[in-house]
Design a protein around this motif. Sequence first.
Motif, short mmCIF file in Angstrom:
data_model
loop_
_atom_site.label_atom_id
_atom_site.label_comp_id
_atom_site.label_asym_id
_atom_site.label_seq_id
_atom_site.Cartn_x
_atom_site.Cartn_y
_atom_site.Cartn_z
N ASP A 141 7.92 -5.15 34.11
CA ASP A 141 8.15 -4.30 35.28
C ASP A 141 6.83 -4.11 36.03
N GLY A 142 6.94 -3.73 37.29
CA GLY A 142 5.75 -3.50 38.08
C GLY A 142 5.60 -4.53 39.17
N ARG A 143 4.45 -4.52 39.82
CA ARG A 143 4.20 -5.44 40.93
C ARG A 143 4.14 -6.88 40.44
N ARG A 144 5.03 -7.68 40.97
CA ARG A 144 5.10 -9.08 40.55
C ARG A 144 4.07 -9.90 41.31
N LEU A 145 3.51 -10.89 40.60
CA LEU A 145 2.43 -11.71 41.16
C LEU A 145 2.70 -13.18 40.86
N THR A 146 2.52 -14.01 41.87
CA THR A 146 2.59 -15.46 41.71
C THR A 146 1.23 -16.06 42.05
N ILE A 147 0.72 -16.89 41.14
CA ILE A 147 -0.60 -17.50 41.33
C ILE A 147 -0.45 -19.02 41.38
N LEU A 148 -0.98 -19.62 42.42
CA LEU A 148 -1.00 -21.06 42.58
C LEU A 148 -2.43 -21.55 42.33
N ILE A 149 -2.59 -22.44 41.37
CA ILE A 149 -3.91 -22.96 41.01
C ILE A 149 -3.91 -24.46 41.24
N LYS A 305 -7.00 -4.48 42.91
CA LYS A 305 -7.08 -3.29 43.76
C LYS A 305 -5.78 -2.49 43.68
N ALA A 306 -5.91 -1.20 43.42
CA ALA A 306 -4.72 -0.35 43.25
C ALA A 306 -3.85 -0.34 44.49
N ASP A 307 -4.48 -0.39 45.66
CA ASP A 307 -3.71 -0.34 46.90
C ASP A 307 -3.63 -1.71 47.58
N GLY A 308 -4.04 -2.74 46.84
CA GLY A 308 -4.07 -4.07 47.44
C GLY A 308 -2.71 -4.70 47.61
N ASN A 309 -1.80 -4.44 46.69
CA ASN A 309 -0.44 -4.98 46.75
C ASN A 309 -0.44 -6.49 46.93
N VAL A 310 -1.36 -7.17 46.22
CA VAL A 310 -1.42 -8.63 46.29
C VAL A 310 -0.25 -9.21 45.49
N SER A 311 0.59 -9.97 46.16
CA SER A 311 1.76 -10.57 45.52
C SER A 311 1.62 -12.08 45.37
N PHE A 312 0.71 -12.67 46.13
CA PHE A 312 0.46 -14.11 46.02
C PHE A 312 -1.04 -14.34 46.03
N ALA A 313 -1.49 -15.21 45.12
CA ALA A 313 -2.90 -15.57 45.05
C ALA A 313 -3.02 -17.05 44.74
N SER A 314 -4.10 -17.64 45.16
CA SER A 314 -4.33 -19.06 44.85
C SER A 314 -5.81 -19.30 44.60
#
Length: 599
Positions: A141-149, A305-314
């Motif tokens: 549960d919580g903020r979901r994150l997808t990372i492309l490397i 970051k607590a307020d960053g709300n990053v959902s996608f990163a690469s």
Amino acid sequence: MAGASLAATVSLQVYRLCPRRLMAHDFAAGRAHGGASAHQVANGGEHEDEVIPISTEELQDDDSDFERTALFNDGVSSCKPNAAGHANVRGWWWWLSWLVLLCVLLSSGFACRFLWQALFPMPASGAESDLETALTSLPRDGRRLTILISIDGFRNEYFDRKRSSSDRPLAPALHALARHGLRATRGMQPVFPSSTFPNHWALVTGLRPERSGIFSNVMYDPDTGDWFDKGTSLQGNQEHWWRGEPIWQTLRAQVSGARSAVYFWPGSEISNSQFSPPDYIPAHTYSSDVPYRTRVDQLVQWIGKADGNVSFASLYLNGVDHAGHEFGPFSAQVDDAIAEADQAIARLVKALSALKTIGPVNYIVVSDHGMTETSSARTLDLDEIFPDQKSVLVVDVSPICLLYPVQVSKQEAMQRISTYLHDNDGKEPTTGSRRSRELLENFQVFGSPAALPARFHVGDIDLWPPITILPALGWSVKYDKFKIGGRMDGNGSFGPEFADRAAKEVISGSHGYDNQETDMQALFIASGHSIRGQNKGSTSAAEGIRSVDVYCILSSSRTHSRQVDASFWLSKLSSSCPMTVPFRSRSNARRQCYVIVSC
């Protein structure tokens, strides 16, 4: 024990059947009967030594001494008498028996070792154990994150490489991700040409070069005189080149408040009327000298970051490609670069598992293309075909050669190339040229983009130069006058605006070839909460995937966690992914393209 007994039995049989021992018994039998040996009989009974009859008791003693001494003495190298006065005989069969014994013992030892490893596998090292824990400890549960490397230049075969004198893989982090998800075991097919910029843009847009605008690392527009050099527009007109919608722009449109963080992805710094850069990118331009540790730590800081709300990163890692170009795909330097990239990924996974501000994480690990071995002995030299640099404008030679005729017509330029390939119509080849048969077998010349195979999807690219020289795998085009940013003036000549970028005379590794070649296949691994492998804990196959499919997977894995209906997939295929429809039926589209995404 069983192996030793078998070896002893074989050795004894070899000893009993050896010709030297049989000859000795024949000789003894002849003495026992007061006559000649078999050898003497065969020679008419003539022998310079006199045959002396002996009694049965003497025969038994003699034969016993012969057997005992022959087993431990070499009658060929030394014929020393034993205590009874008889010569010791030891030959090739003695050595053979011991050789058989040694082979059986070694085979038994290896069999026991493999059996032990199968029954009692070596436990994972501390680092690998920590990585396994990090992959399985993230909350659901919580903020979901997808990372492309992206590991640039990571040939699919690299995944199976082992450490020297060890059964452990060079990339344990990649293996752990694959065990908890899936991998394309035969690799992911890149777009053509299998080069860095076309494929990185295809990964994040789902578009082939004919729709995305990026068909090469280097491009030229003869109408405007503008050059594109690895992401840089000389005239600053970025919108002129980049088309499509990257995943970070799609995320903004689909998820309110969602943000993206990208560290060095080709095209991520571009801003035009269609899209803008991700929310978090490095303040400086791309540099291959930035350490992996710096890249990973900065990306984790943005995500955390607590307020960053990053959902996608690469994340982009370049070292494997550099080592492959410089030293070839089978070099120790490539192995070191693989291990370094894998350590960076392990660092990222462990750092994210320690964050308290994120929930489930999906990891998509890819490469843009493979790598093959090249040599200066396998080249076509354009300098011999066009000695005058004003004759043609060469746009790129990496390794596909794209050129414009300048002071010659297209027909004349094509004729010069054809004449060179045919070795001057059968005449003696010019100095430095390759054999005609080799050139004809390994180079194809096309007079328009539409003439190239339709499966390359380049026929509708308006900026594709009129002449293309396509080398076979491992071959390349050499042109020492090649300049990046050369611009034609009113007299039809052009001058360099950048430093000389001559094709290397000795190239150890290259890519850009036919995207169906095995050496060009890229890496694809998917692991995480939204990734459905066939069996968790063991690598599942994701065969048939292409680089243009990754955009849809990224979009779905981030924005849809459950219950995605067929209409959604079909709308994605027909609008956002118009160039990724290889399917014949509506039901087939969802099943084949998106079975790896949790629906």
